[in-house]
Design an enzyme around this catalytic site. Structure first.
Site, short mmCIF file in Angstrom:
data_model
loop_
_atom_site.label_atom_id
_atom_site.label_comp_id
_atom_site.label_asym_id
_atom_site.label_seq_id
_atom_site.Cartn_x
_atom_site.Cartn_y
_atom_site.Cartn_z
N GLU A 98 -7.53 -2.03 3.59
CA GLU A 98 -6.70 -0.85 3.93
C GLU A 98 -6.73 -0.66 5.80
O GLU A 98 -5.73 -0.22 6.31
CB GLU A 98 -7.33 0.54 3.32
CG GLU A 98 -6.48 1.74 3.71
CD GLU A 98 -7.02 3.10 3.08
OE1 GLU A 98 -6.92 4.11 3.40
OE2 GLU A 98 -7.97 2.75 1.90
N GLU A 146 -8.86 11.87 13.03
CA GLU A 146 -7.73 10.58 13.41
C GLU A 146 -6.76 10.85 14.72
O GLU A 146 -5.70 11.48 14.65
CB GLU A 146 -7.01 10.40 12.08
CG GLU A 146 -6.01 9.16 12.20
CD GLU A 146 -5.52 8.53 10.91
OE1 GLU A 146 -4.57 7.65 10.90
OE2 GLU A 146 -6.20 9.08 9.90
N GLU A 197 -11.92 10.15 -4.39
CA GLU A 197 -12.05 10.18 -2.94
C GLU A 197 -11.33 11.18 -2.45
O GLU A 197 -11.88 12.02 -1.33
CB GLU A 197 -11.28 9.02 -2.55
CG GLU A 197 -11.14 8.72 -0.99
CD GLU A 197 -10.36 7.14 -0.59
OE1 GLU A 197 -9.76 7.43 0.51
OE2 GLU A 197 -10.48 6.57 -1.29
N LYS A 228 0.63 -1.15 0.04
CA LYS A 228 -0.15 -0.06 0.05
C LYS A 228 0.73 1.13 0.03
O LYS A 228 1.99 1.34 0.73
CB LYS A 228 -0.89 0.05 1.15
CG LYS A 228 -1.78 0.92 1.36
CD LYS A 228 -2.38 1.33 2.62
CE LYS A 228 -3.30 2.59 2.94
NZ LYS A 228 -3.99 2.70 4.21
#
Length: 461
Positions: free
Chosen positions: A312, A268, A447, A219
């Site tokens: 993810e 986050e 996105e 990733k």
């Protein structure tokens, strides 16, 4: 007027000046007083009158605010930044005269700041006012912890200072900060926007997927920039007010460095530490909110069962577990994520709880966690190398740890996403996405477009 015990302040200053004369060095003092209720945004706005840089942090869901004004001391580190920052912080605490009769997190001497995403990335002029690591001990700090509020004065004195005069000057600044007009400024609007090389960014996404298909990485997270022209010079207080109203499950922050201000509302959390109890959160996997409740529920279910987003998210869960296992005991992680809703977006969410072992600090955890797979990739060094070589953007503090810590080993750091760098009547916004082997460049572009929405909305666009 709110009394700050000027007699006590003078006494502490006199003691500090005596120490400065004896040692021929500056002496740091910190004094905390509980005060009556003050609106944090008014305090922040009043700081403009005394022309000092401002720092703002809130976790609105916890009813916790920190507002810093000015700088009594700056901790900067450009090499070994985690170790150097912690060593300097501990040295300041050990040598300071601290009067703080309260145990509430965020009281007493507090450092607020952050770090760049990647100190090895070539720096551009965009982030010239922000060091690779910079933590400020503000001269004045307003702390709101649920129903209680506190004011802290931090100052370094020299052997030539006069306690009565210095106390009077500090008291006058406090009075100006606590004096509010009861009005907040009107915000700017967006006149024009420009996406920075979107087609080239899509090509980099395709290059990343090719690398992943060749098993060079699992990733890679890629970010891009949008540049805005505003109708007038931005009012940071208005931006923060809009965030507080609209982003109720986020950390809202502002770090003002000269003419630039890094501001945002990130959902986050990287790590929270209170009484040795550690909380980290996995927030990876993103979808928009639905226009109706039924559409919103359908999108949530699709997100929970989407293989790309679950993959993810699992990367982040496993990384955090591995990162903290040598530093913590009693690690608790749920088996499945849940949906974490925000105004514009929803995410997959998994909390991680543990107890930090003695001998370790919040910086040990930050060093292990940053960057998480949600902002860097997997494996970490491979993805960082790709980002360093191919991403057009100098991320600066975007995607990096920002937060605060106090002298009682409490602190909280978030990952600086959903953010922008305000520069007068212009702004740079940042958004990123995780690229895996099945990623489609156009879908990833869309996105990131969605992820620009929180910043665009508070800027009036």
């Amino acid at each position: 007027m709110i009394e700050t015990k000027q007699g006590l302040l003078e006494s502490l200053l006199e003691q500090a000046i005596t120490n400065a004369r004896d040692t021929n060095k500056k002496q740091f003092i910190s004094m905390t007083k509980e005060i009556d209720s003050v609106e944090p945004l008014y305090f922040f706005e009043s700081a403009k009158d005394i022309k000092m840089d401002r720092t703002f942090w809130t976790s609105t869901s916890d009813q916790f605010y920190l507002v810093g004004v000015g700088s009594a001391f700056k901790i900067r580190a450009n090499t070994d930044r985690f170790q150097v920052t912690e060593e300097q912080w501990r040295k300041i605490l050990s040598e300071a005269i601290i009067h703080n009769p309260f145990n509430a997190p965020g009281t007493g001497m507090v450092a607020m700041g952050g770090m760049s995403f990647d100190p090895k990335k070539e720096k551009t002029n965009l982030w010239c006012n922000f060091d690779d690591s910079e933590f400020i001990i503000p001269q004045f700090i307003l702390t709101k912890n649920k129903s209680n509020q506190f004011l802290t004065i931090n100052v370094q004195v020299t052997k030539t200072d006069h306690p009565v005069q210095l106390a009077k000057a500090l008291q006058q600044s406090v009075e100006r900060l606590l004096k509010s007009s009861g009005k907040l400024p009107n915000g700017a609007t967006i006149k024009a926007r420009k996406e920075i090389e979107p087609e080239q960014w899509k090509n980099v996404v395709q290059l990343a997927t090719d690398e992943i298909k060749q098993s060079k990485a699992e990733k890679i997270v890629l970010a891009r920039e949008m540049r805005l022209k505003l109708s007038k010079e931005a009012e940071i207080t208005a931006i923060l007010s809009n965030f507080i109203t609209s982003q109720t499950n986020s950390y809202i922050f502002a770090f003002e460095h000269g003419d630039d201000c890094f501001v945002g509302a990130t959902p986050e959390r990287l790590v929270k530490l209170e009484n040795r109890q550690l909380l980290s959160t996995c927030l990876a996997g993103t979808a928009p909110r639905g226009k109706t409740s039924s559409e919103d529920e359908r999108i949530s279910k699709d997100l929970l069962h989407d293989s790309k987003n679950r993959e993810e998210h699992d990367f982040v869960v496993e990384m955090i577990k591995k990162a903290i296992k040598d530093y913590c005991t009693d690690i608790q992680i749920p088996n499945e994520p849940v949906i974490y809703p925000l105004k514009n977006l929803q995410h997959l969410f998994t909390p991680v709880r543990a107890t930090l072992q003695n001998g370790y600090s919040i910086f040990d955890i930050i060093k292990q966690l940053h960057p998480t797979p949600a902002l860097g990739g997997v494996p970490r060094e491979t993805s960082l190398t790709f980002i360093r070589e191919h991403e057009q953007l100098d991320r600066g503090w975007y995607g990096a740890p920002i937060g605060w810590l106090d002298g009682n080993q409490n602190g909280e750091f978030a990952v600086a996403i959903r953010s922008g760098l305000i520069q007068g009547d212009e702004a740079s916004l940042f958004a990123g996405c995780g690229v895996v082997k099945d990623s489609d460049p156009e879908a990833e572009y869309e996105e990131t477009t969605i992820k620009f929405l929180p910043m665009l909305s508070v800027l009036g666009g």
